[in-house]
Design an enzyme around this catalytic site. Structure first.
Site, PDB file in Angstrom:
ATOM      1  N   CYS A  42       0.837  -1.200   0.000  1.00  0.00           N
ATOM      2  CA  CYS A  42       0.000   0.000   0.000  1.00  0.00           C
ATOM      3  C   CYS A  42       0.869   1.246   0.000  1.00  0.00           C
ATOM      4  CB  CYS A  42      -0.912  -0.012   1.230  1.00  0.00           C
ATOM      5  SG  CYS A  42      -2.066   1.383   1.296  1.00  0.00           S
ATOM      6  N   ASP A  44       0.434   3.771   1.710  1.00  0.00           N
ATOM      7  CA  ASP A  44       0.404   4.358   3.049  1.00  0.00           C
ATOM      8  C   ASP A  44       1.831   4.569   3.566  1.00  0.00           C
ATOM      9  OD1 ASP A  44       0.207   4.561   6.011  1.00  0.00           O
ATOM     10  OD2 ASP A  44      -1.918   4.180   5.658  1.00  0.00           O
ATOM     11  N   ARG A  46       2.983   4.756   6.382  1.00  0.00           N
ATOM     12  CA  ARG A  46       3.325   4.039   7.617  1.00  0.00           C
ATOM     13  C   ARG A  46       3.763   2.599   7.367  1.00  0.00           C
ATOM     14  NH1 ARG A  46      -2.411   4.941  10.331  1.00  0.00           N
ATOM     15  NH2 ARG A  46      -2.933   4.387   8.168  1.00  0.00           N
ATOM     16  N   HIS A  98      -2.426  -3.810   5.068  1.00  0.00           N
ATOM     17  CA  HIS A  98      -2.241  -3.450   6.476  1.00  0.00           C
ATOM     18  C   HIS A  98      -3.586  -3.142   7.113  1.00  0.00           C
ATOM     19  CE1 HIS A  98      -2.830   0.993   5.966  1.00  0.00           C
ATOM     20  NE2 HIS A  98      -2.444   0.711   4.739  1.00  0.00           N
ATOM     21  N   CYS A 101      -6.387   0.155   6.870  1.00  0.00           N
ATOM     22  CA  CYS A 101      -6.142   0.730   5.537  1.00  0.00           C
ATOM     23  C   CYS A 101      -7.250   1.715   5.160  1.00  0.00           C
ATOM     24  CB  CYS A 101      -6.078  -0.395   4.506  1.00  0.00           C
ATOM     25  SG  CYS A 101      -5.805   0.174   2.811  1.00  0.00           S
TER      26      CYS A 101
END
Length: 211
Positions: A42, A44, A46, A98, A101
């Site tokens: 992803c 993202d 993080r 994750h 999400c």
């Protein structure tokens, strides 16, 4: 939060420390890359692949998009997959989602987000439709979202297996193996949720017979 100038300064410090610890580090990287893994993750911020797996530059070939999707019309993803499988000869392809999400959460709503996001997130809604019975039986919102994240990863691994790229590699070199993982933002741990060894039979509707 760092400004862009601080990012550049941090890069200089990082490069200097790398050379101090290992004078040949960048020379080895510049010569060639031999990663054993393709990571489809992803976007993202993080969930950085190298950090959460404690691997070094050059060890993982990475592609990232919103909600770690494998879409059969995504030329970017398919180009990465083709290069990783046929040129780099990776041994494993990992789809890593994750928990928490944002893309999955958004797909579970009926909100009109934007034309492009609507089109992209519809791929996740399709996953929900396939697994509607199981998901509708979960009453807790967080548990339902977490399970949706896992099922989304599972379907993306299946989407990989549908491609001629993967099926041809399975036939001619018995690899790569496909893995579906989910990373926990709350504990930093990766949970394997789905595996597909090389050569796994899928629905015959998607299997090519002339590779």
């Amino acid at each position: 939060m760092q400004t862009y100038n601080q990012l550049l300064l941090s890069n200089k410090v990082w490069a200097k420390e790398k050379v101090y610890d290992d004078p040949e580090f960048f020379k080895r990287l510049a010569d060639v890359q031999h990663p054993e893994f393709l990571w489809i993750g992803c976007s993202d911020s993080r969930v950085p692949a190298n950090e959460i797996t404690d691997t070094q530059p050059g060890e993982i070939f990475v592609h990232r998009n919103v909600a770690n999707l494998v879409v059969n019309t995504d030329v970017n993803l398919l180009a990465v997959l083709d290069y990783a499988v046929n040129s780099l000869k990776v041994k494993h392809v990992i789809v890593c989602g994750h928990y928490g999400c944002g893309g999955v959460k958004a797909a579970l709503t009926n909100h009109d987000l934007s034309p492009m996001l609507n089109v992209w997130l519809r791929n996740i809604k399709d996953v929900y439709r396939i697994h509607r019975t199981e998901l509708d039986a979960i009453t807790d919102t967080e548990q339902k979202t977490d399970r949706m994240v896992e099922l989304n990863v599972q379907e993306q691994v299946f989407n990989l297996a549908k491609t001629a790229i993967i099926q041809r590699a399975w036939k001619h070199r018995q690899g790569p193996h496909l893995h579906g993982w989910v990373y926990g933002l709350k504990d930093g741990l990766i949970k394997p949720v789905f595996e597909m060894p090389a050569g796994t039979h899928i629905d015959e509707l998607y299997e090519y017979d002339d590779l």
